[in-house]
Design an enzyme around this catalytic site. Structure first.
Site, mmCIF file in Angstrom:
data_model
loop_
_atom_site.group_PDB
_atom_site.id
_atom_site.type_symbol
_atom_site.label_atom_id
_atom_site.label_comp_id
_atom_site.label_asym_id
_atom_site.label_seq_id
_atom_site.Cartn_x
_atom_site.Cartn_y
_atom_site.Cartn_z
ATOM 1 N N ARG A 87 0.841 -1.203 0.000
ATOM 2 C CA ARG A 87 0.000 0.000 0.000
ATOM 3 C C ARG A 87 0.871 1.245 0.000
ATOM 4 O O ARG A 87 1.789 1.380 0.804
ATOM 5 C CB ARG A 87 -0.887 -0.022 1.244
ATOM 6 C CG ARG A 87 -1.762 1.200 1.407
ATOM 7 C CD ARG A 87 -2.969 1.142 0.487
ATOM 8 N NE ARG A 87 -4.046 1.968 0.991
ATOM 9 C CZ ARG A 87 -4.164 3.278 0.797
ATOM 10 N NH1 ARG A 87 -3.240 3.930 0.108
ATOM 11 N NH2 ARG A 87 -5.199 3.940 1.295
ATOM 12 N N GLY B 28 -8.990 1.400 7.115
ATOM 13 C CA GLY B 28 -10.314 0.810 6.940
ATOM 14 C C GLY B 28 -10.259 -0.645 6.550
ATOM 15 O O GLY B 28 -11.151 -1.432 6.895
ATOM 16 N N GLU C 231 -8.175 -18.303 31.856
ATOM 17 C CA GLU C 231 -7.093 -19.013 32.566
ATOM 18 C C GLU C 231 -6.424 -18.115 33.607
ATOM 19 O O GLU C 231 -5.229 -18.222 33.856
ATOM 20 C CB GLU C 231 -6.044 -19.545 31.577
ATOM 21 C CG GLU C 231 -6.491 -20.760 30.792
ATOM 22 C CD GLU C 231 -6.610 -22.004 31.666
ATOM 23 O OE1 GLU C 231 -5.647 -22.356 32.339
ATOM 24 O OE2 GLU C 231 -7.684 -22.616 31.653
#
Length: 754
Positions: A443, A527, A550
């Site tokens: 990107r 997004g 746990e």
């Protein structure tokens, strides 16, 4: 090959000078870095050295004509700038010189400048009129080699299991109906059981390979498929089957263990209660032995005494029920009893009520429920009697006479589940990091010129600072949890109280780390990270529960801190709090109160990168908190405050100690492991990852270190700068590092990662 008006000595520095002066805001510290490199450069003649130093004079900067000449020289070389080089600008400079002058050796001083100033390709690739190879990552390191190092002795087991995950049954999908989702996960668990993985941690006689360490790897790798699968698998084979294995004896093993491993018997682990949560000792469910019928009667006495949030509750036919065992009117403490829940037609048995917990924040493929018992009678033989038994004459007997020790010995055998929860959280963090980083290596966003290709997200220093230290921590925590499981499985150490204390703290810091990491990855993907198809959103919900599953993390840190205070020798219970006063007899080094001011502000690279400094800082943090905490408790007790109340007054201090101890334990464990890596190149990489993790951790606690005078403002700033520079150094290798997690391609189903 063309000629250049510059000598080879000068020419190799030209690209660096052009980048430096393009900013036109040289700081004194930046000038000092370059000056130090020039002074240390043995390839320079005095004439060349003088010229280079002259060009660093901010009062008399190079003329514009000189800058244009530099740019023209660079452009005319037609050398390609390869972003994925380990040291791209130094390598580029070497190629420029080679174009004009022939062969040119790589200059370590240029590498030094590139590292120290944090120069990255996105800072200068638009400055040179040359072709830029926007390759995402370097191939200097090999992801398969890294993965092999992490797998250690479990290579064959892990590799085969990952191949099993390629089956279409494990294909990830969006499930919004919990009933349908639960059926998918149940079928996946049964599929793994058919392959022998359900019984993996059990003895060979019951279909297993006695490989608890390998089982933990399965737990982590299943997170790459789905969080619900990991937990459903863990409840069935780890908690229910594990309670039979660890708390039962041969008669229980023979009757139930093989069936459990094959999923012929589905079971659940009924410990937690609505009104009592982490306080296992205080649970209210009773298991009363009836001498006349030779049965144990299980009963829920009050409104909030039901079992709550029990995984596998809707599918199970049997439960390991933890209850107060009452024999001949005496409460012998918490024990586990096998209680049938349903018949062969899956109908609830008389006296048993089970309700669905409904939809949850995450893990909706796991059938959590509430369970009530109304005078449910089971045979005496159903008591899991390894540590406490009801004899044929109706009397209670245990080899462990001290009830406190007996209680914690029983719980200590189940520590493996706590390690697996931390491993699952780590698996979720690894997957999220792989998605976020692979996305950031594709990107592009923003630039200072619409004519130039936008920059990769991963090339922004802020993005590196967000994600790279988290990758480093993933390596540290992976190694640490490996070691903890190894110690837990060591038959030569039957007393598990020490490892229980260690795991309590580590589970806390690692599951918190996992949650923080997944959130950071979600935001780093913008997004796209919000979309379900990219998996991070589901992982956020799934891993969130691990901070209280746990054992609540804050409660576990209190347990870890009490273990430190008592030097692992006293029992962890309210009656034994006075044992912490032993700490006052410890030899406290004078350095706890006096720190050399030279050390406080020492900022050179060799010091800040030295594991001795990191270990000293972590050790100082733990010991200082231990000492000051013990003194506070002693002062309260001297004033007549009951020991329990004294501990309530210092709870925040206890939590801080638990974190400090866990941070120290994780780092020292990792350092010991790194020393065992035989290959020099990979060992250096792992050392760098450890350095980044350590400096970031110290930086996160900078406020405390500053308050104590352990570091000064100058050193704190230098640590921050070193964290940023290490992120820069690791940038070319970041994809190899997440590929080193070993996540199979068929599990990497997020579209933005492909």
């Amino acid at each position: 090959m063309q000629d250049s008006t510059y000598s080879s000595e000068i020419l190799q520095y030209i690209p660096f000078y052009y980048v430096i002066w393009s900013d036109d805001l040289l700081t004194a510290s930046e000038i000092n870095v370059v000056q130090n490199a020039i002074d240390a450069d043995k390839t320079l003649s005095e004439k060349s050295r003088a010229q280079l130093l002259e060009w660093l004079d901010t009062n008399n900067p190079p003329a514009n004509s000189e800058l244009k000449k530099w740019k023209q020289t660079i452009s005319n070389s037609a050398v390609k700038l390869v972003e994925s080089e380990t040291y791209p600008l130094a390598a580029f400079s070497q190629k420029v010189v080679s174009h004009y002058k022939g062969e040119c050796p790589f200059n370590e001083q240029l590498k030094y400048i590139e590292i120290q100033l944090g120069i990255q390709p996105n800072h200068y690739n638009h400055l040179f009129d040359v072709e830029v190879a926007h390759e995402a990552t370097s191939d200097f390191y090999n992801a398969d080699e890294i993965d092999t190092i992490l797998k250690g002795k479990h290579v064959k087991v892990v590799d085969y299991f990952r191949k099993v995950l390629a089956d279409p049954i494990f294909k990830w999908d969006v499930h919004r109906n919990k009933e349908d989702f639960r059926e998918v996960v149940l079928n996946q668990v049964k599929f793994l059981a058919d392959k022998g993985y359900g019984a993996m941690a059990y003895p060979e006689a019951y279909g297993g390979t006695n490989d608890m360490e390998g089982y933990a790897y399965m737990f982590e790798n299943m997170m790459f498929v789905d969080g619900s699968l990991s937990i459903k698998f863990g409840v069935q084979f780890g908690l229910f089957g594990g309670s039979i294995q660890k708390l039962g004896t041969k008669k229980h093993h023979d009757q139930y263990l093989a069936k459990t491993g094959k999923t012929e018997l589905l079971g659940c682990f009924a410990m937690t209660e609505t009104g009592h949560g982490s306080n296992v000792r205080g649970i209210k469910t009773t298991a009363t032995y009836d001498n006349k019928t030779n049965q144990i009667v299980i009963h829920t006495p009050g409104k909030n005494d039901n079992k709550e949030y029990i995984g596998n509750a809707l599918h199970s036919k049997m439960a390991s029920v933890f209850a107060q065992l009452i024999v001949n009117g005496k409460n012998e403490g918490v024990h586990a009893i096998l209680v049938p829940l349903r018949n062969e037609k899956h109908e609830l048995l008389p006296g048993v009520i089970i309700e669905d917990n409904g939809y949850k924040l995450g893990l909706n493929g796991v059938d959590n429920g509430k369970i009530w018992f109304n005078q449910v009678a089971v045979p005496r033989e159903n008591l899991l009697n390894k540590y406490g038994d009801i004899k044929e004459d109706g009397t209670y007997y245990s080899d462990i006479k001290n009830p406190n020790k007996r209680f914690f010995t029983m719980l200590g055998t189940l520590v493996g589940g706590r390690i697996c929860v931390a491993r699952a959280g780590l698996g979720g963090a690894k997957f999220s990091l792989a998605v976020a980083i692979k996305h950031a290596l594709k990107r592009r966003q923003f630039n200072d010129s619409i004519k130039v290709q936008e920059d990769l997200l991963m090339d922004y220093p802020t993005h590196q600072l967000r994600l790279t230290p988290l990758v480093a921590s993933a390596y540290v925590y992976h190694v640490t949890l490996d070691k903890m499981m190894q110690q837990y499985c060591d038959p030569s150490e039957p007393d598990k109280r020490k490892v229980e204390t260690q795991v309590a703290g580590l589970k806390s810091i690692i599951t918190w780390y996992a949650n923080d990491t997944i959130q950071e990855c979600r935001e780093a993907c913008g997004g796209k990270g919000y979309l379900l198809e990219n998996r991070i959103a589901d992982l956020k919900g799934d891993v969130d529960i691990f901070t209280t599953f746990e054992g609540d993390n804050t409660v576990l840190l209190l347990l870890a801190a009490k273990g430190v205070l008592s030097d692992f020798k006293s029992e962890f219970n309210s009656a034994g709090f006075s044992a912490v006063l032993k700490i006052l007899g410890m030899q406290i080094n004078d350095k706890l109160t006096t720190i050399n001011p030279i050390y406080t502000n020492k900022i050179d690279k060799d010091h800040l990168y030295n594991p001795k400094f990191h270990k000293h800082a972590f050790d100082y943090h733990t010991r200082r908190l231990t000492y000051s905490l013990a003194m506070r408790i002693r002062d309260y007790i001297k004033k007549g405050v009951p020991s329990y109340q004294a501990f309530l007054k210092v709870q925040s201090h206890l939590v801080a100690l638990g974190k400090a101890y866990s941070n120290e334990l994780a780092y020292t464990t990792y350092c010991d492991f790194v020393e065992t890596i035989e290959d020099d190149k990979n060992r250096a990489l792992f050392q760098k990852l450890g350095t980044l993790h350590a400096l970031r951790t110290i930086r996160q606690d900078a406020e405390w270190y500053l308050e104590q005078g352990y570091i000064g403002g100058t050193k704190s700033k230098a640590i921050r700068q070193r964290v940023e520079r290490l992120c820069t150094e690791l940038r070319p290798h970041i994809e190899v590092l997440v590929d080193g997690f070993g996540i199979p391609e068929y599990c990497m189903s997020a579209p933005i990662a492909n």
